[in-house]
Structure formats: C-alpha cells, structure tokens
Design a protein around this motif. Sequence first.
Motif, PDB file in Angstrom:
ATOM      1  N   ASN B  90       0.642  -1.272  -0.037  1.00  0.00           N
ATOM      2  CA  ASN B  90      -0.103   0.100   0.031  1.00  0.00           C
ATOM      3  C   ASN B  90       0.837   1.437  -0.063  1.00  0.00           C
ATOM      4  OD1 ASN B  90      -2.505  -1.301   0.029  1.00  0.00           O
ATOM      5  ND2 ASN B  90      -2.189  -1.666   2.250  1.00  0.00           N
ATOM      6  N   GLU B  91       2.111   1.039   0.144  1.00  0.00           N
ATOM      7  CA  GLU B  91       2.952   2.348   0.281  1.00  0.00           C
ATOM      8  C   GLU B  91       3.912   2.432  -0.841  1.00  0.00           C
ATOM      9  OE1 GLU B  91       2.003   4.343   1.867  1.00  0.00           O
ATOM     10  OE2 GLU B  91       0.682   3.775   3.649  1.00  0.00           O
ATOM     11  N   ASN B 128      -2.541   6.378 -17.955  1.00  0.00           N
ATOM     12  CA  ASN B 128      -2.019   5.820 -16.742  1.00  0.00           C
ATOM     13  C   ASN B 128      -2.613   4.246 -16.604  1.00  0.00           C
ATOM     14  OD1 ASN B 128      -5.228   6.841 -17.030  1.00  0.00           O
ATOM     15  ND2 ASN B 128      -5.310   5.658 -15.188  1.00  0.00           N
ATOM     16  N   ILE B 129      -2.940   3.702 -17.804  1.00  0.00           N
ATOM     17  CA  ILE B 129      -3.042   2.229 -18.108  1.00  0.00           C
ATOM     18  C   ILE B 129      -1.855   1.566 -17.646  1.00  0.00           C
ATOM     19  CG2 ILE B 129      -4.068   0.312 -19.336  1.00  0.00           C
ATOM     20  CD1 ILE B 129      -6.231   2.016 -18.660  1.00  0.00           C
ATOM     21  N   VAL B 131       0.613   2.415 -15.984  1.00  0.00           N
ATOM     22  CA  VAL B 131       0.854   2.677 -14.560  1.00  0.00           C
ATOM     23  C   VAL B 131      -0.054   1.303 -13.822  1.00  0.00           C
ATOM     24  CG1 VAL B 131       0.306   3.518 -12.157  1.00  0.00           C
ATOM     25  CG2 VAL B 131       1.382   4.767 -14.157  1.00  0.00           C
ATOM     26  N   GLY B 132      -1.418   1.189 -14.191  1.00  0.00           N
ATOM     27  CA  GLY B 132      -2.223  -0.222 -13.707  1.00  0.00           C
ATOM     28  C   GLY B 132      -1.640  -1.383 -13.960  1.00  0.00           C
ATOM     29  N   GLU B 133      -0.945  -1.482 -15.399  1.00  0.00           N
ATOM     30  CA  GLU B 133      -0.403  -2.702 -15.565  1.00  0.00           C
ATOM     31  C   GLU B 133       0.836  -3.221 -14.681  1.00  0.00           C
ATOM     32  OE1 GLU B 133      -1.469  -5.005 -17.543  1.00  0.00           O
ATOM     33  OE2 GLU B 133      -2.435  -4.048 -19.397  1.00  0.00           O
ATOM     34  N   CYS B 135       1.049  -2.013 -11.706  1.00  0.00           N
ATOM     35  CA  CYS B 135       0.647  -2.282 -10.353  1.00  0.00           C
ATOM     36  C   CYS B 135      -0.050  -3.728 -10.236  1.00  0.00           C
ATOM     37  CB  CYS B 135      -0.337  -1.329  -9.790  1.00  0.00           C
ATOM     38  SG  CYS B 135       0.186   0.320  -9.638  1.00  0.00           S
ATOM     39  N   ILE B 136      -0.608  -4.124 -11.259  1.00  0.00           N
ATOM     40  CA  ILE B 136      -1.277  -5.660 -11.349  1.00  0.00           C
ATOM     41  C   ILE B 136      -0.147  -6.439 -11.330  1.00  0.00           C
ATOM     42  CG2 ILE B 136      -2.592  -7.086 -12.647  1.00  0.00           C
ATOM     43  CD1 ILE B 136      -4.027  -4.755 -13.771  1.00  0.00           C
ATOM     44  N   GLY B 139       1.635  -6.265  -7.846  1.00  0.00           N
ATOM     45  CA  GLY B 139       0.900  -5.885  -6.703  1.00  0.00           C
ATOM     46  C   GLY B 139       0.604  -4.641  -5.727  1.00  0.00           C
ATOM     47  N   PHE B 140       1.372  -3.317  -6.617  1.00  0.00           N
ATOM     48  CA  PHE B 140       1.449  -2.246  -5.980  1.00  0.00           C
ATOM     49  C   PHE B 140       0.173  -1.527  -5.815  1.00  0.00           C
ATOM     50  CE2 PHE B 140       5.576  -2.100  -8.284  1.00  0.00           C
ATOM     51  CZ  PHE B 140       6.340  -2.764  -7.573  1.00  0.00           C
ATOM     52  N   LYS B 141      -0.091  -1.174  -4.242  1.00  0.00           N
ATOM     53  CA  LYS B 141      -1.427  -0.491  -4.367  1.00  0.00           C
ATOM     54  C   LYS B 141      -1.314   1.178  -3.711  1.00  0.00           C
ATOM     55  CE  LYS B 141      -3.795  -4.999  -3.390  1.00  0.00           C
ATOM     56  NZ  LYS B 141      -3.800  -5.964  -2.354  1.00  0.00           N
ATOM     57  N   GLY B 142      -0.232   1.530  -4.075  1.00  0.00           N
ATOM     58  CA  GLY B 142      -0.055   2.855  -3.370  1.00  0.00           C
ATOM     59  C   GLY B 142      -0.554   3.899  -4.187  1.00  0.00           C
ATOM     60  N   GLN B 143       0.007   5.173  -3.949  1.00  0.00           N
ATOM     61  CA  GLN B 143      -0.681   6.281  -4.814  1.00  0.00           C
ATOM     62  C   GLN B 143      -0.107   6.522  -6.245  1.00  0.00           C
ATOM     63  OE1 GLN B 143      -1.673   9.633  -3.007  1.00  0.00           O
ATOM     64  NE2 GLN B 143      -1.180   8.996  -0.996  1.00  0.00           N
ATOM     65  N   ASN B 144      -1.066   6.831  -6.817  1.00  0.00           N
ATOM     66  CA  ASN B 144      -0.683   6.914  -8.542  1.00  0.00           C
ATOM     67  C   ASN B 144      -0.711   8.613  -9.081  1.00  0.00           C
ATOM     68  OD1 ASN B 144      -2.450   4.055  -9.953  1.00  0.00           O
ATOM     69  ND2 ASN B 144      -0.561   4.285  -8.480  1.00  0.00           N
TER      70      ASN B 144
END
Lengths: 84, 214, 374
Positions: B90-91, B128-129, B131-133, B135-136, B139-144
């Motif tokens: 998350n961080e 920003n997709i 960035v989503g890719e 994160c997926i 498993g990154f769930k922090g700020q974007n």
Amino acid sequence: MDSLIRQLKEQIIDHLNLEGLSPDDINEKEPLFGEGLGLDSIDALELTLLLERGYGIKLENPQEGKKIFQSVETMAEYIQHNKK
Amino acid sequence: MEDAIQPYYSRKMDNWSIINSVEINNGKVFANGRLVHDTENDFTLASKELYKKYSKAYIKFFKMDALSKLGFLTAEILLKDFNLENIDMNEIALVVGNSNATKDTDLKYLQTMREQPSPAVFVYTLPNILVGEICIRHGFKGQNVFYISGKFDEEELYENIELLINNSTTDYVIGGWVDFINPNDYKSILYLIGKDSKSSKFAINNLKRLNNIK
Amino acid sequence: MSKRVDIVSDHLISALGSGSEENFNKLLNNRTGITMHNNGKYSDNMLPLGSINDEWLSQWAYNNELPEGFTRFEKLSILSISEALKDTSIDISSEDTLLVLSTTKGNVDLIEYPEMHNKLDLWYSAHQIAGYFKAKNRPRLISNACISGVVALMYAQWQLKEGRYKHAVVVGADTLSKFVVSGFESFMSLSSEICKPFDKNRDGLTIGEAAATMVLSTQEKGKVSIVKGATANDANHISGPSRTGEGLFQAIKHTLDNEDIQIDFISAHGTATPYNDDMESIAITRSGLNNVPVNGFKGYVGHTLGAAGIVEVIYSLWSMYHNKIIKTFGYNEFGVVEKVNIIDRNITKELNNVLKTASGFGGCNSALLLKKNG
C-alpha cells in the motif's frame, strides 16, 4: 473441425492483439479465461464481435458467452452448430 | 496577516535515495546508467527480445499496447533483483509522466472505430493504464499520479515525487517517464526511490546523471 | 510549515448551463441536463448525452472577444477559468499563481481530421490555455483517467500547502467526441436511458462534457478548504473495478488518516455501471461510512471524465454552502451489494466535512476531504 480450430486460434491471436503468440501456443482444450490464456471481460466482447463478424452469429444474451467461450474447442463446436 | 512564505525544500528528502534506475531508449537498455542490451530492431521485435530476456511467463504482456509494454518492461528490469518481501504494497507509489499520452494507440483505435470499434484497443487510450499494468503485475497498491509535459524534465519529476513523499506515507516511489511515439521513437526511464543509505541521494543532479540519452 | 488551502472561487459549464449558481439551482430543482441525441454526430444509435449548448460558448467568445485559433476544448477551458477568476483579485499571470489542468482526452474530437493532428497533444492545449492567460509558471497537467480532476485538486493543494505558490487555478475539462462515445459503446457500458446511479436497474453510464474551474489560495479566505487527498491502485484489473473495493478503501483510509472526523456527506463516483456502484458500496462500508448520506451527480450532467472530479467537488461545495444534499437523479430502488445510505430526495443537513471519491480505469481510486471553515 481441425481447420476451424486452427483458423479460430489465428483469429483470436489477431483480434485480441496476442501478438507474439502462435496458434501452437494455444491449447484448444484449455480455458480461455482466468487461468490458461488469461482473457478478461473485454476479450469476451472481442470474441462476441468475432462470432458476429466472422461467422454471422449474434449472441442475443451475453450470458451465453460464458459457456461458448470456455475454450477454443467449445467455440468451434458452437460455430459448427450455429453457422449460417 | 499571513506569515511570509517559508522555503519549501524539505529536509525529509535527505533520507531518500535512488535505489535503481532503468532506461529503455530506441533499442538501448541502461541499468543504473550502464548499457545492458542493445538492438537494431524496432520496438515490435525489441519488446519481444526484452520480454524473453527479462520477464517470466506473463501472458497479459502480449495483450498490452506498445506504451504499456514499454512501461511494463522498464519496470520488469528495474525490479528484477529487488526483493519485494516484507514491503507494504500500500506504500509503493507510482509517479509517471509522458509527452505523447497514448497518441500511437489513439490512432490505432481510430482505425478500428471506422470499421468496428475495438474494446481491446480502446481500453489502452489512457496513459495511466501503463501504471495500472505495473501495479497489477507486482501488486502495488500505493498512490498514482500520471502527468503530461512537453518533454522529460528531471526537475519536474523531482518536484512531483517530492510533493508526493511530503504529502503521503509512501515508502517507495517508482517514478519516471514512459513515452511512445512509434516503434522507432520511444523512450522510458524509471527510477526506484526509497530510503536506502547505500544508494546515491535522491537529487536532481543524480536523476540527470542516470539519464543517458537526452 | 503547512498552510490552509481555501477554495475562493469556482465556475463550471456543463449540460446544466454556464455558472456554478445556475448549475446548482437546477440541481436544487432536480433538473437533469442530459438529453437524447440522435444526429449521428457521436453515435449511430440514439443515446442520452450530457452536452453543452454551443450557443453559450459562441456568445461568450463573442462578448469577450476571444481570438480565433482555439479549439472547442480550449475555449471551454478558457471560458471557465475566466469566469472563475472574475470575482477574485487573483492574478493568473503572476508568478504566485499556478495553473493545473486535468483532462483525459483533450482535443481528441479532432483526431478524425489529419490536418488537425498537430493539436492533439494534451500539453499543446495546456500551452494554448496558459498562453491565453499569460501564465508565468509552466502549467501542470494531470491525466489519470476518471480520477484526473480529484488528483489535480490534490496536487494543487500539495503545491499550495507547502508554500510553493500562493494561488492555484485548477481546471478540468473533457468534451464529447465520437472517439470516446464509440469506445464506451464497444465496452457495452452505456445505458440507453439516463444513467441510474446505485439503482437496482442501473445498466451503464451516460457520457457528458464539462469544463470546471476551482481557484485555490492560501492568502485569500474561502468558506471551505481542501484538507487532504489520496489515491490508491487496486492492482487488480485495468478496466474492471475491484470486487473488494480495496483501492478505494485505501484511498479513503489515507485521506481520513485515522483522524476521528465525522463525515457529513459523501459525493460518490456513481457511474451507474453494475460493478462500479457495487464496488463503491463495499469500499464505503469497509470504511465504516455506511450510514453517511451518499449521492451521485452523474444523472444530472453525465460522466464528464477528466472534468468529473472538479464538477462534482464544485457541486459538493455548493451543497456545503447551502447545507443541502442533492437527490441522486436516476436512482429509484436500492440495488447495490452493501447497505449504504443513498439519498433519493434533497435533504437539509449541516455539512461540515464532505468526502469526494472517484475511481477509474487503470485501477485508480481517489478521495478528497473538504472542510467548512469555522
């Protein structure tokens, strides 16, 4: 049936932008969604369009897709039965 | 009366370092400023080379548009030796910018729009997709934060990362630039920023030093 | 040292008209600006859309002697910024003022015309708009899907609270285009009727267009300030919302910061797609906010994409000024998985702390806390 399966694999690679995969990389018995090829809801829309434009089959109920798109094999069977 | 504006630089930044950096620039790949891969091929082929060399079986890669592939591969190389265990997902934040947004994919979608609009292409018409890719994948769930700017500017990137660090509880930032014009003209650079006393300081001159091709 | 960031002025142009007051009066009367379109401009199908009347725009351009050479998207942004600044003493061309833009697709309506392709870059529009106002500082541009507007406000608040600038003008805009409408049609995510946020029979979104501006300052005083914002990624899917609401839950958690604060109202994202609204109900419930009144504004003007965050924060702001929570237009029968408190008629309530949330493609989520100043 085999040629239809081959053709479907090529079309799936083309329509879903699976550039870099070859038809031999896809096992027609493996699930298309989740594990296996890892397709998602957007790919399901693309497959619906593929049926419509490639084979003249229009799915009236999007829920039908779940069964039809289980694998390349189930897709091929559905096409053989419903092709116009 | 409001009090006078205080200087905004933050002492907090003293503890932050650039742990790693990776640049992919028209066939050349630099890890921490050192050339590690060089190809004459355009991005269509180069992306496959890099995927084979640096990534594991991840079938979703093949479905991505070129911009997301570029960001994804840069992150794969950036993080390949970085141990993500015991890190709070998350961080981990992403601050990424570019200049051309998704122009290449927009034009591809325009082609499909004229015949049969393709949802699989349309979904990639937001920058920003990428960035989503990333994160997926990790498993990154922090700020974007995704920003657009005329050209890559280390000072702007520094400012945006500094703002995020000052205003959040972020532990790590993956920050940089991922810009794709066409298969022969593309550039990405991502820095992994965190609190690691062994690495070089998070500072504008170090961001510049690690950027090989301007 | 950290400074309080006040909202000193605002303006928006949307399907409901030009001006925040004009818009809010229609909200109070529960009037929607969404109309049926059947002219083939954006779609071959008959579709409800939240479109801006071009006559308002050309009248304004004429009255204000706006030079030629700006695109529709840029004109709308210029109109909104000019009107927002009108009643303030803030000088947008001063080095104390920062311009922050938020958009997803900017001039994408021009993509069908190859001779216009030199205008497609989002930063080109940013420079056009900044140039018109002779802005001293380089404009900043956020493009983060449907959370862009909330991110732009959060970003501007960061800049001001650290004292880097004294004032910020934050504008969010996106216009209707065949590009965007056909894309959402290909997702089969558009409703054939005006969207029905949080309703049992909701079946998709309605697209709209808007330009919306908020002027923030640490020097001038306003009735409401931006306290904090945060974002988080679901790390789950690029187009589907998380089934657990994890990202939105995290964004809310980081925004509220474990502080013991009573939220009086939540302006939700409420796109009226089945999955999005369910996801929001889960995240709101997980955050312990399931009794807080929630509404969705998208039945009034549609989903205005990169403008939506700013449009809905302005509507929330006016709700705070008037202590009124506006009915969720399109909502009839409760229909999300978690029992949240959807507002189905205007209610009067003292609104001191308001939470705005938004979520978007790429798995991004955001939250922003507004507070009435005592």
